[in-house]
Scaffold this motif. Sequence first.
Motif, PDB file in Angstrom:
ATOM      1  N   ALA A  74      24.777  81.914  44.432  1.00 13.91           N
ATOM      2  CA  ALA A  74      25.659  83.065  44.241  1.00 13.91           C
ATOM      3  C   ALA A  74      25.973  83.710  45.593  1.00 13.91           C
ATOM      4  CB  ALA A  74      24.989  84.069  43.304  1.00 13.91           C
ATOM      5  N   PRO A  75      27.162  84.246  45.791  1.00 13.78           N
ATOM      6  CA  PRO A  75      28.232  84.446  44.798  1.00 13.78           C
ATOM      7  C   PRO A  75      29.093  83.228  44.498  1.00 13.78           C
ATOM      8  CG  PRO A  75      28.915  85.338  46.903  1.00 13.78           C
ATOM      9  CD  PRO A  75      27.493  84.887  47.080  1.00 13.78           C
ATOM     10  N   GLY A  76      28.680  82.053  44.950  1.00  8.91           N
ATOM     11  CA  GLY A  76      29.299  80.839  44.450  1.00  8.91           C
ATOM     12  C   GLY A  76      30.380  80.218  45.311  1.00  8.91           C
ATOM     13  N   TRP A  77      30.894  79.090  44.807  1.00  4.42           N
ATOM     14  CA  TRP A  77      31.895  78.302  45.517  1.00  4.42           C
ATOM     15  C   TRP A  77      33.260  79.000  45.513  1.00  4.42           C
ATOM     16  CZ3 TRP A  77      35.826  77.389  42.180  1.00  4.42           C
ATOM     17  CH2 TRP A  77      35.528  77.258  40.817  1.00  4.42           C
ATOM     18  N   ARG A  78      34.049  78.652  46.530  1.00  2.00           N
ATOM     19  CA  ARG A  78      35.443  79.089  46.651  1.00  2.00           C
ATOM     20  C   ARG A  78      36.272  77.854  47.000  1.00  2.00           C
ATOM     21  NH1 ARG A  78      36.148  84.717  47.767  1.00  2.00           N
ATOM     22  NH2 ARG A  78      37.975  84.233  49.056  1.00  2.00           N
ATOM     23  N   LEU A  79      37.158  77.483  46.106  1.00  6.74           N
ATOM     24  CA  LEU A  79      37.957  76.269  46.274  1.00  6.74           C
ATOM     25  C   LEU A  79      39.403  76.641  46.591  1.00  6.74           C
ATOM     26  CD1 LEU A  79      38.256  73.155  46.020  1.00  6.74           C
ATOM     27  CD2 LEU A  79      38.739  73.520  43.587  1.00  6.74           C
ATOM     28  N   GLY A  80      39.942  76.042  47.649  1.00  5.37           N
ATOM     29  CA  GLY A  80      41.326  76.317  48.020  1.00  5.37           C
ATOM     30  C   GLY A  80      42.105  75.041  48.276  1.00  5.37           C
ATOM     31  N   TRP A  81      43.420  75.163  48.266  1.00  3.63           N
ATOM     32  CA  TRP A  81      44.306  74.040  48.579  1.00  3.63           C
ATOM     33  C   TRP A  81      45.687  74.588  48.917  1.00  3.63           C
ATOM     34  CZ3 TRP A  81      42.511  74.816  43.509  1.00  3.63           C
ATOM     35  CH2 TRP A  81      43.465  75.271  42.592  1.00  3.63           C
ATOM     36  N   THR A  82      46.572  73.710  49.361  1.00  5.78           N
ATOM     37  CA  THR A  82      47.964  74.058  49.626  1.00  5.78           C
ATOM     38  C   THR A  82      48.848  73.242  48.694  1.00  5.78           C
ATOM     39  OG1 THR A  82      47.512  74.522  51.962  1.00  5.78           O
ATOM     40  CG2 THR A  82      49.800  74.102  51.354  1.00  5.78           C
ATOM     41  N   TRP A  83      49.731  73.908  47.978  1.00  5.93           N
ATOM     42  CA  TRP A  83      50.636  73.193  47.086  1.00  5.93           C
ATOM     43  C   TRP A  83      51.615  72.337  47.892  1.00  5.93           C
ATOM     44  CZ3 TRP A  83      49.107  72.730  42.420  1.00  5.93           C
ATOM     45  CH2 TRP A  83      48.521  73.777  41.709  1.00  5.93           C
ATOM     46  N   ALA A  84      52.003  71.205  47.322  1.00  8.34           N
ATOM     47  CA  ALA A  84      52.910  70.291  48.012  1.00  8.34           C
ATOM     48  C   ALA A  84      54.322  70.861  48.102  1.00  8.34           C
ATOM     49  CB  ALA A  84      52.941  68.942  47.297  1.00  8.34           C
ATOM     50  N   ASP A 117      48.932  78.970  49.000  1.00  7.48           N
ATOM     51  CA  ASP A 117      47.570  78.529  49.326  1.00  7.48           C
ATOM     52  C   ASP A 117      46.564  79.313  48.478  1.00  7.48           C
ATOM     53  OD1 ASP A 117      48.247  76.852  51.818  1.00  7.48           O
ATOM     54  OD2 ASP A 117      49.149  78.792  52.281  1.00  7.48           O
ATOM     55  N   PRO A 118      46.448  79.001  47.192  1.00  2.12           N
ATOM     56  CA  PRO A 118      45.541  79.773  46.331  1.00  2.12           C
ATOM     57  C   PRO A 118      44.070  79.489  46.641  1.00  2.12           C
ATOM     58  CG  PRO A 118      46.413  77.899  45.137  1.00  2.12           C
ATOM     59  CD  PRO A 118      47.139  77.932  46.453  1.00  2.12           C
ATOM     60  N   THR A 119      43.244  80.485  46.386  1.00  4.31           N
ATOM     61  CA  THR A 119      41.792  80.329  46.439  1.00  4.31           C
ATOM     62  C   THR A 119      41.242  80.638  45.055  1.00  4.31           C
ATOM     63  OG1 THR A 119      41.645  80.940  48.776  1.00  4.31           O
ATOM     64  CG2 THR A 119      39.640  81.146  47.464  1.00  4.31           C
ATOM     65  N   VAL A 120      40.434  79.721  44.519  1.00  8.66           N
ATOM     66  CA  VAL A 120      39.921  79.832  43.156  1.00  8.66           C
ATOM     67  C   VAL A 120      38.425  80.090  43.187  1.00  8.66           C
ATOM     68  CG1 VAL A 120      39.583  78.582  40.976  1.00  8.66           C
ATOM     69  CG2 VAL A 120      41.731  78.344  42.237  1.00  8.66           C
ATOM     70  N   VAL A 121      37.965  80.982  42.306  1.00 14.58           N
ATOM     71  CA  VAL A 121      36.534  81.260  42.167  1.00 14.58           C
ATOM     72  C   VAL A 121      36.143  81.146  40.697  1.00 14.58           C
ATOM     73  CG1 VAL A 121      36.394  82.733  44.208  1.00 14.58           C
ATOM     74  CG2 VAL A 121      36.977  83.743  41.990  1.00 14.58           C
TER      75      VAL A 121
END
Length: 214
Positions: A74-84, A117-121
């Motif tokens: 915790a507080p855990g993973w943060r996953l991000g990417w860039t849309w094509a 460029d979203p970041t997901v939790v």
Amino acid sequence: MESVFSSINKFSGFTLLFVFLLSCSSTFTSTEAYDAVDTGGNITIKWDVMSWTPDGYVGVVTIYNFQKHHQIKAPGWRLGWTWAKKEIIWSMVGSQTTEQGDCSRFKGNIPHSCNKDPTVVDLSPKTPFNQQISNCCRGGVLKPWDASSFQLSVGAAGTTNKTVRMPKHFTLNAPGNAYTCGPPQIVQPTKFITQHKKRVTRALMTWIVICKYS
């Protein structure tokens, strides 16, 4: 109708995917970090396209921790990417983006996220059950040989295997840990076994991203 998300045979799925990942290890370059503790371990992001929608698709993203000695706390993973291109996220189940972004061009139905460029939790374990899917909502905690999943509805995207575009520039961050992620790779579509093992379904398209501890 039985949900494919709750009917995956986790052990066999992990085993088959791990064997595949070993065969893919040569795709990493010498610039990637070396981990003396988990020499063969990694975190794998699997992106399954489950169904097409009028302007995109519904996908399920699963993060597998194939590390024996590293867990995400915790507080855990943060996953991000860039849309094509100009993709947006209409809705999510089992997770959320940290920012909505500029959705001013939309009238009426406003997307969950318009960020390039979203970041997901992950969500917390107290999330209402009707807002969860299997393997979600653990506050981002990911123990060795465990998985975390979420569902997203993507809009302004391709609606066939030929027109859909994979996101790029994936990032994975965790408390005290940093990961270097490779490019997405298209693989054989994931197969799902129903709860009573009487039927096998499959994703419409699948790609994976392999991230190494650094």
